[in-house]
Write a protein that holds these residues in place. Structure first.
Motif, mmCIF file in Angstrom:
data_model
loop_
_atom_site.group_PDB
_atom_site.id
_atom_site.type_symbol
_atom_site.label_atom_id
_atom_site.label_comp_id
_atom_site.label_asym_id
_atom_site.label_seq_id
_atom_site.Cartn_x
_atom_site.Cartn_y
_atom_site.Cartn_z
ATOM 1 N N PRO A 2 6.128 15.805 -5.760
ATOM 2 C CA PRO A 2 5.515 14.567 -5.234
ATOM 3 C C PRO A 2 6.193 14.045 -3.971
ATOM 4 N N ASP A 3 7.040 14.867 -3.333
ATOM 5 C CA ASP A 3 7.825 14.388 -2.195
ATOM 6 C C ASP A 3 7.031 14.486 -0.903
ATOM 7 N N GLU A 4 7.257 13.512 -0.020
ATOM 8 C CA GLU A 4 6.716 13.548 1.338
ATOM 9 C C GLU A 4 7.740 12.902 2.249
ATOM 10 N N VAL A 5 8.204 13.645 3.242
ATOM 11 C CA VAL A 5 9.241 13.179 4.154
ATOM 12 C C VAL A 5 8.796 13.464 5.576
ATOM 13 N N THR A 6 9.011 12.506 6.486
ATOM 14 C CA THR A 6 8.797 12.756 7.906
ATOM 15 C C THR A 6 10.118 12.614 8.642
ATOM 16 N N LEU A 30 14.217 9.381 9.588
ATOM 17 C CA LEU A 30 13.657 10.032 8.425
ATOM 18 C C LEU A 30 13.005 8.991 7.520
ATOM 19 N N ASP A 31 11.812 9.297 7.012
ATOM 20 C CA ASP A 31 11.064 8.417 6.102
ATOM 21 C C ASP A 31 10.743 9.181 4.825
ATOM 22 N N TRP A 32 11.093 8.583 3.691
ATOM 23 C CA TRP A 32 10.741 9.158 2.397
ATOM 24 C C TRP A 32 9.684 8.280 1.737
ATOM 25 N N LEU A 33 8.563 8.859 1.356
ATOM 26 C CA LEU A 33 7.538 8.116 0.645
ATOM 27 C C LEU A 33 8.039 7.770 -0.755
ATOM 28 N N LEU A 34 7.943 6.488 -1.115
ATOM 29 C CA LEU A 34 8.371 6.005 -2.426
ATOM 30 C C LEU A 34 7.160 5.555 -3.228
ATOM 31 N N PRO A 35 7.307 5.422 -4.535
ATOM 32 C CA PRO A 35 6.220 4.810 -5.312
ATOM 33 C C PRO A 35 5.941 3.405 -4.786
ATOM 34 N N PRO A 36 4.649 2.982 -4.735
ATOM 35 C CA PRO A 36 4.341 1.648 -4.192
ATOM 36 C C PRO A 36 5.134 0.540 -4.853
ATOM 37 N N ARG A 37 5.313 0.642 -6.140
ATOM 38 C CA ARG A 37 6.124 -0.343 -6.862
ATOM 39 C C ARG A 37 7.097 0.427 -7.740
ATOM 40 N N GLY A 38 8.349 0.309 -7.423
ATOM 41 C CA GLY A 38 9.344 1.056 -8.161
ATOM 42 C C GLY A 38 10.685 0.369 -8.100
ATOM 43 N N ASP A 88 -7.857 3.772 3.591
ATOM 44 C CA ASP A 88 -8.111 3.433 2.194
ATOM 45 C C ASP A 88 -8.941 4.510 1.496
ATOM 46 N N GLN A 89 -9.887 5.125 2.226
ATOM 47 C CA GLN A 89 -10.703 6.176 1.630
ATOM 48 C C GLN A 89 -9.920 7.466 1.440
ATOM 49 N N ALA A 90 -8.994 7.747 2.358
ATOM 50 C CA ALA A 90 -8.244 9.000 2.277
ATOM 51 C C ALA A 90 -7.080 8.926 1.302
ATOM 52 N N MET A 91 -6.523 7.746 1.136
ATOM 53 C CA MET A 91 -5.276 7.631 0.390
ATOM 54 C C MET A 91 -5.344 8.118 -1.052
ATOM 55 N N PRO A 92 -6.373 7.779 -1.835
ATOM 56 C CA PRO A 92 -6.376 8.268 -3.220
ATOM 57 C C PRO A 92 -6.297 9.787 -3.312
ATOM 58 N N ALA A 93 -7.065 10.478 -2.466
ATOM 59 C CA ALA A 93 -7.048 11.934 -2.500
ATOM 60 C C ALA A 93 -5.723 12.491 -2.004
ATOM 61 N N LEU A 94 -5.176 11.922 -0.925
ATOM 62 C CA LEU A 94 -3.939 12.428 -0.354
ATOM 63 C C LEU A 94 -2.754 12.207 -1.276
ATOM 64 N N ARG A 95 -2.723 11.071 -1.932
ATOM 65 C CA ARG A 95 -1.566 10.748 -2.759
ATOM 66 C C ARG A 95 -1.666 11.305 -4.173
ATOM 67 N N SER A 96 -2.899 11.552 -4.643
ATOM 68 C CA SER A 96 -3.047 12.073 -6.002
ATOM 69 C C SER A 96 -3.055 13.590 -6.047
ATOM 70 N N VAL A 155 0.830 -1.201 0.000
ATOM 71 C CA VAL A 155 0.000 0.000 0.000
ATOM 72 C C VAL A 155 0.867 1.255 0.000
ATOM 73 N N GLU A 156 1.928 1.227 0.796
ATOM 74 C CA GLU A 156 2.920 2.303 0.810
ATOM 75 C C GLU A 156 4.306 1.696 0.945
ATOM 76 N N ARG A 157 5.294 2.454 0.437
ATOM 77 C CA ARG A 157 6.679 2.016 0.554
ATOM 78 C C ARG A 157 7.524 3.218 0.954
ATOM 79 N N HIS A 158 8.389 3.011 1.947
ATOM 80 C CA HIS A 158 9.204 4.111 2.462
ATOM 81 C C HIS A 158 10.672 3.707 2.503
ATOM 82 N N ALA A 159 11.535 4.631 2.112
ATOM 83 C CA ALA A 159 12.962 4.518 2.433
ATOM 84 C C ALA A 159 13.155 5.121 3.819
ATOM 85 N N VAL A 160 13.926 4.452 4.664
ATOM 86 C CA VAL A 160 14.059 4.843 6.065
ATOM 87 C C VAL A 160 15.538 4.969 6.417
ATOM 88 N N ALA A 161 15.862 5.967 7.211
ATOM 89 C CA ALA A 161 17.233 6.129 7.699
ATOM 90 C C ALA A 161 17.201 6.656 9.124
#
Length: 549
Positions: A199-203, A214-222, A336-344, A174-180
């Protein structure tokens, strides 16, 4: 009664065993691993007020030493502050490495006389009958175990779930993150951060000693994240946050975290239960899978404690799945309901009714434990015949007010949870300044004490100067897991009894649920000592390796 068998020695399994032991129920914890934790600073967990209080109550001593409370939560959008949340009026989230949480819980379990930790024990079969569960493990020794109940806390690839034939449907990646995890100086010491620039999102979340996750949001499949690509992410991110110049940093740990959303079809099969990642997987949009697993453990522990000590109705045990599965399903549905709007980046009109807020606010809710993405759950309808409105919604977690017990000790209310007993709280202004000998025999106390002693389940009577939103002489009935069951205007013994009986879901169905299983034919040659004759859960076998009953 035989002990409860807990399969899995992660945070959920250890928390469950400690919660049961705190209620006087002996446990055997079967650990497939070597009995120690691998140090992974990049693998962390966030605890909010209810779960942090639970871990503290269970004796986890690593929370303050190895965890960090957020000084604030900051959201940056296109390099500018768009939101900043402080925590003057409510507890801040606690962030700590998962291995530190597990180690603190393991140390507490190892010190408890009613918890038996068994390393290098992989479950490979189990059988159930009307009186208990028989489990077989392999590892350091091939052994059979006998328990009154068994709980699978053995992760996403749960052996228990497979052995009892429960499906685990859901969505993959559903989501994929690079973590450091790295040590550096950021412009916002101690503050957690959400940075969004499409399209970047980092926490970024603080840990002690200048360490950050630190977490970087990645494409679900990449593409795979190479070490070089991760270093580029780190340098670009730190440079963007620090005026274009990358500050010195020490890289401690890295990883790629792939999040799945799955929900087991059932969480109970007769005397076998599922909890934690064995029952559900979640974590997108800031939600916390480990935290939901701790809530599973707290909800299930008091029910098993009632069943172990007094016997229980099937409805009480079924209530675990009814409440917890519904709560987790709602969390998954909201994500699941929020994700399409948040990510698109599209509008949020398709989200939950009345939730027309910014994407940053929705994500903040998930990360801070608020709203449909993060708030502690409310369980079921109120059971009281008459109610007094308070600041706590019926079924919601109670406020952690200071309370006084009949022995005169004054402690936070949540410190008294998790002992398998109901709590009956009388709001009596002035209690804090009265001498105990005066208020114990004054006003409503004698009549209320008599009503509490007559309840069908064990209960403890408490008093408090005040409770948010409750007038004087309000009586609150609190479940052993800290959720408000009922409120009353004054002492109403019949209604209090009815509410307590509703909490336990009626009288036990049969005394058979409390009948100890017959002893195996050939006990282990060196059974461990347990206090007060409590069953130890020591393995036993016949010459063929199979117990007899």
């Amino acid at each position: 009664m035989d002990p409860v068998i807990v399969v899995g020695a992660g945070p959920v399994g250890l928390s469950l065993s400690l919660a049961l032991a705190g209620s006087g129920v002996p446990c055997v914890v079967l650990d497939e691993g070597p009995g120690k934790e691998e140090s992974r600073p990049a693998r962390t967990v966030v605890l909010h007020s209810d779960t942090a209080a639970m871990a503290h109550r269970l004796g986890c001593t690593t929370l303050r030493d190895e965890g960090a409370y957020y000084a604030a939560w900051r959201t940056l959008r296109r390099g500018r502050d768009s939101q900043r949340v402080t925590f003057e009026d409510h507890p801040a989230p606690l962030h700590l490495p998962q291995h530190a949480l597990t180690r603190g819980l393991r140390d507490a379990a190892a010190a408890h006389p009613l918890v038996q930790l068994v390393a290098d024990s992989k479950l490979d079969s189990l059988e159930q009958d009307g009186r208990g569960v028989t489990a077989h493990t392999k590892g350091a020794a091939t052994t059979w175990w006998r328990g009154s109940y068994l709980v699978g806390c053995d992760g996403a690839r749960s052996t228990v779930r497979k052995l009892i034939g429960i499906r685990f449907p859901g969505r993959t990646a559903v989501e994929r993150h690079a973590v450091a995890a790295l040590r550096t100086e950021l412009p916002w010491p101690g503050e957690a951060l959400l940075y969004r620039r499409a399209p970047d999102e980092v926490t970024a979340r603080p840990l002690p000693d200048g360490v950050w996750r630190l977490d970087w949001l990645l494409p679900p499949r990449g593409e795979l994240v190479t070490p070089g690509a991760l270093v580029t992410l780190i340098r670009d991110t730190l440079g963007a946050w620090c005026g274009g110049t990358t500050p010195p940093y020490d890289l401690i740990d890295t990883g790629v975290h792939t999040l799945h959303h799955r929900l087991a079809r059932r969480w109970r099969d007769r005397r076998a239960f599922l909890a934690g990642d064995a029952a559900h997987l979640l974590g997108a949009l800031g939600t916390q899978g480990v935290e939901e697993g701790l809530r599973d453990a707290e909800n299930l522990a008091w029910r098993l404690a009632v069943a172990w000590h007094q016997g229980a109705s099937e409805a009480l045990l079924d209530g675990y799945e009814d409440e917890r599965r519904r709560a987790v399903a709602a969390r998954l549905r909201a994500a699941d309901q929020a994700m399409p709007a948040l990510r698109s980046g599209s509008g949020l009109r398709t989200y939950l009714p009345g939730a027309a807020r910014s994407a940053e606010s929705l994500l903040t809710d998930g990360h801070l434990g608020r709203g449909p993405l993060g708030a502690a759950p409310t369980y079921g309808p109120p059971v009281a015949v008459r109610e007094v409105p308070t600041a706590t919604e019926p079924g919601g977690p109670v406020e952690n007010v200071a309370v006084t017990a009949p022995d005169g000790a004054t402690v936070p209310l949540r410190d008294l949870l998790g002992r398998g007993r109901l709590l009956v709280l009388l709001v009596a202004p002035g209690t804090g300044v009265w001498d105990r000998r005066h208020w114990l025999g004054a006003g409503l106390m004698p009549r209320l004490a008599a009503a509490v002693s007559a309840l069908p389940v064990r209960a403890e009577l408490l008093v408090a100067d005040s409770y948010p939103g409750a007038p004087a002489h309000t009586v609150l009935l609190v479940r052993p897991d800290g959720h408000l069951a009922a409120t009353f205007a004054g002492v109403r013994p019949a209604e209090l009894y009815e509410a307590a009986d509703s909490v336990r879901a009626g009288a036990p169905d049969s005394d058979a649920s409390r009948t100890p299983a017959l002893a195996p034919a050939a006990p282990s040659p060196t059974p461990p000592t347990t206090p007060s004759g409590a069953p130890s859960g020591t393995p036993s076998s016949t010459p063929s390796g199979r117990p007899t009953t």
